[in-house]
Design an enzyme around this catalytic site. Sequence first.
Site, PDB file in Angstrom:
ATOM      1  N   GLU A  46       1.056  -1.195  -0.040  1.00  0.00           N
ATOM      2  CA  GLU A  46      -0.068  -0.013   0.016  1.00  0.00           C
ATOM      3  C   GLU A  46       0.837   1.442   0.126  1.00  0.00           C
ATOM      4  O   GLU A  46       0.581   2.341  -0.882  1.00  0.00           O
ATOM      5  CB  GLU A  46      -1.084  -0.014   1.216  1.00  0.00           C
ATOM      6  CG  GLU A  46      -1.719  -1.204   1.427  1.00  0.00           C
ATOM      7  CD  GLU A  46      -1.288  -2.346   2.236  1.00  0.00           C
ATOM      8  OE1 GLU A  46      -2.036  -3.039   2.781  1.00  0.00           O
ATOM      9  OE2 GLU A  46      -0.041  -2.459   1.821  1.00  0.00           O
ATOM     10  N   ARG A 183      10.570 -23.880  -7.439  1.00  0.00           N
ATOM     11  CA  ARG A 183      11.488 -23.469  -6.380  1.00  0.00           C
ATOM     12  C   ARG A 183      11.652 -22.034  -5.968  1.00  0.00           C
ATOM     13  O   ARG A 183      11.901 -21.798  -4.719  1.00  0.00           O
ATOM     14  CB  ARG A 183      12.691 -24.109  -6.539  1.00  0.00           C
ATOM     15  CG  ARG A 183      12.843 -25.648  -6.753  1.00  0.00           C
ATOM     16  CD  ARG A 183      14.084 -26.102  -7.185  1.00  0.00           C
ATOM     17  NE  ARG A 183      14.131 -27.452  -7.008  1.00  0.00           N
ATOM     18  CZ  ARG A 183      15.502 -28.217  -7.324  1.00  0.00           C
ATOM     19  NH1 ARG A 183      16.514 -27.462  -7.526  1.00  0.00           N
ATOM     20  NH2 ARG A 183      15.510 -29.593  -7.255  1.00  0.00           N
ATOM     21  N   ASP A 199      21.532 -39.054  -4.218  1.00  0.00           N
ATOM     22  CA  ASP A 199      21.490 -37.991  -5.180  1.00  0.00           C
ATOM     23  C   ASP A 199      22.178 -36.658  -5.013  1.00  0.00           C
ATOM     24  O   ASP A 199      22.595 -36.200  -5.960  1.00  0.00           O
ATOM     25  CB  ASP A 199      20.111 -37.447  -5.528  1.00  0.00           C
ATOM     26  CG  ASP A 199      19.164 -38.685  -6.114  1.00  0.00           C
ATOM     27  OD1 ASP A 199      19.701 -40.032  -6.383  1.00  0.00           O
ATOM     28  OD2 ASP A 199      18.101 -38.773  -5.935  1.00  0.00           O
TER      29      ASP A 199
END
Length: 319
Positions: A46, A183, A199
Amino acid sequence: MAATARLAARAYPLCRPNPGVAAILVKDGRVISRGFTQSGGRPHAEALALGSIADQGKPNSAAGMTMYVTLEPCAHESERGPACSHLVAQAKPDRVVVGQLDPDPRTNGQGIERLRKAGIEVVLLEDDASRKSLCGFLTRETLGRPYVTLKLATSLDGQIAMADGTSRWITSDRARAHVHAQRARQDAILVGGGTWRADKPRLDVRLPGLEERSPDRVLLSRGVAPDGVRVINEPAQINALEGVQTLYLEGGAEAAASFLAQDLVDEIHLYRAPIVIGCGRSALGDIGLEALGDAHGRWALAETRQLGSDAFTSYVRTR
């Protein structure tokens, strides 16, 4: 209001710890100014929208205008800036359309009351677009935890890897780019310990120009936290992730199942590649479902789109 909610998306995730709010001022059907929460939470939407009027050489007045704002203007004073409801009351637009009531007890209706006492017409919509744009803030305020999105990338038969664990890549470059865009909107990203060890995922954003929006990294594990990574031991501990309003859960199957079993998933992002693996590794482990009837009525379709050869579908939890 839908346009205002889309504008709010630009605030995330750099606006943390504040909610990403947007405001648009309209007069005679034309947008006069706009603003959204800036990096670090200030200035507020605002204040930016009203400040833009002054920048255009106009008097500091919004007379004859309608302000659309996704969240009720705040009512509490802060060392970082004035209350937005006070600024809006001073500017005196003819009307303020509010997308969502602020559940923060420091505001919760008091901002709207201040505007009405200033002679401003206020319309409270409680609309879906604003609610979605504020999902992390509203979930944190009402449930005391982040809004959790579970991402699954599977074959047509629901497998996330070959039987030997090979999973790069099931989906296409285009689908993976879409994941990175998701992401970039999140405060934190979480994987389970098995996925981390197998991984060694980077869990960052690798889209040009958005690298600085990489989320915080969180590991679901009972081990020691790696450098730069936060560790939680069980899903319920997400409520203690300070400064995190949105959490992106990327795997693996057991971590995803544990969150679903505890009903901590608010949205599912499903990427499906047009391949069939057969005997592979399932996307989910046991989620504690005892009867098929209990599975129905829990998820509602929110979005579907084609990403090259892959299909993307999102579902939201109905509560």
